[in-house]
Design an enzyme around this catalytic site. Structure first.
Site, short mmCIF file in Angstrom:
data_model
loop_
_atom_site.label_atom_id
_atom_site.label_comp_id
_atom_site.label_asym_id
_atom_site.label_seq_id
_atom_site.Cartn_x
_atom_site.Cartn_y
_atom_site.Cartn_z
N GLY A 100 7.05 -2.83 -6.70
CA GLY A 100 5.71 -2.71 -7.27
C GLY A 100 4.99 -1.42 -6.90
O GLY A 100 3.77 -1.37 -6.88
N HIS A 107 3.72 5.74 0.82
CA HIS A 107 2.47 5.34 1.49
C HIS A 107 2.65 3.98 2.12
O HIS A 107 3.31 3.11 1.57
CB HIS A 107 1.29 5.33 0.52
N HIS A 109 0.46 0.77 3.26
CA HIS A 109 -0.84 0.10 3.20
C HIS A 109 -1.11 -0.50 4.57
O HIS A 109 -0.19 -0.98 5.24
CB HIS A 109 -0.80 -1.06 2.19
P1 5GP Z 1 1.24 1.06 -4.63
O1 5GP Z 1 1.10 -0.01 -5.69
O2 5GP Z 1 1.87 2.30 -5.16
O3 5GP Z 1 1.91 0.55 -3.38
O4 5GP Z 1 -0.24 1.39 -4.15
C1 5GP Z 1 -0.99 2.44 -4.66
C2 5GP Z 1 -2.38 2.28 -4.10
O5 5GP Z 1 -3.07 3.47 -4.31
C3 5GP Z 1 -3.18 1.16 -4.77
O6 5GP Z 1 -3.59 0.22 -3.79
C4 5GP Z 1 -4.36 1.90 -5.39
O7 5GP Z 1 -5.58 1.19 -5.33
C5 5GP Z 1 -4.40 3.18 -4.58
N1 5GP Z 1 -4.94 4.32 -5.31
C6 5GP Z 1 -4.61 4.73 -6.58
N2 5GP Z 1 -5.29 5.83 -6.91
C7 5GP Z 1 -6.06 6.15 -5.84
C8 5GP Z 1 -6.98 7.21 -5.58
O8 5GP Z 1 -7.25 8.10 -6.40
N3 5GP Z 1 -7.59 7.22 -4.36
C9 5GP Z 1 -7.34 6.26 -3.41
N4 5GP Z 1 -7.99 6.36 -2.25
N5 5GP Z 1 -6.47 5.26 -3.62
C10 5GP Z 1 -5.84 5.20 -4.82
#
Ligand code: 5GP
Length: 121
Positions: A100, A107, A109
């Site tokens: 996902g 990154h 979380h």
């Molecule tokens: P993934 O689904 O790739 O593990 O998580 C990506 C995360 O990046 C999501 O929780 C989303 O809310 C966060 N995110 C996406 N765009 C931005 C942004 O421009 N700034 C910040 N601070 N977080 C972002």
């Protein structure tokens, strides 16, 4: 897959778009997630160009790997949610399609500030 320099976290690292910074050092940048899923929702990213944890594990230097892992702990301490200081937290990294992952820059979380709940929904 090659690293996409136009991904949103690459732009944040280059200072092209803003973030609410929590911590930064030679190896990592940490900032608040724009769409928090828990009371505390931070992100920790390596400064190097790594797509995901698999890419990082194979291609990052030992110093970068240590820097990222220690960085997660430093951020948790700074947010006062580490096991020693606060009540704990969850860290997770989504990897590629089944994981996902939306942003193709590695990154972690960090969720905390309250009981995080079920591990997988
Ligand atoms: P993934 O689904 O790739 O593990 O998580 C990506 C995360 O990046 C999501 O929780 C989303 O809310 C966060 N995110 C996406 N765009 C931005 C942004 O421009 N700034 C910040 N601070 N977080 C972002």
């Amino acid at each position: 897959m090659t690293y996409d320099d136009q991904n949103i976290f690459a732009k944040i690292l280059r200072g092209e778009i803003p973030c609410k910074k929590i911590y930064e050092d030679k190896y990592i940048l940490s900032f608040y997630d724009i769409n928090p899923q828990k009371k505390v929702h931070a992100l920790v990213i390596p400064k190097g160009r790594y797509i995901d944890l698999d890419d990082f594990s194979v291609n990052a230097s030992s110093d970068e790997i240590v820097g990222l892992l220690k960085g997660i702990n430093l951020v948790a301490k700074k947010l006062k949610i580490s096991a020693g200081i606060g009540k704990g937290y969850r860290t997770l990294a989504n990897i590629s399609e089944h994981g996902g992952q939306e942003v193709p820059h590695l990154h972690f979380h960090i969720f905390g500030g309250e009981i995080v709940g079920k591990m997988v929904e």
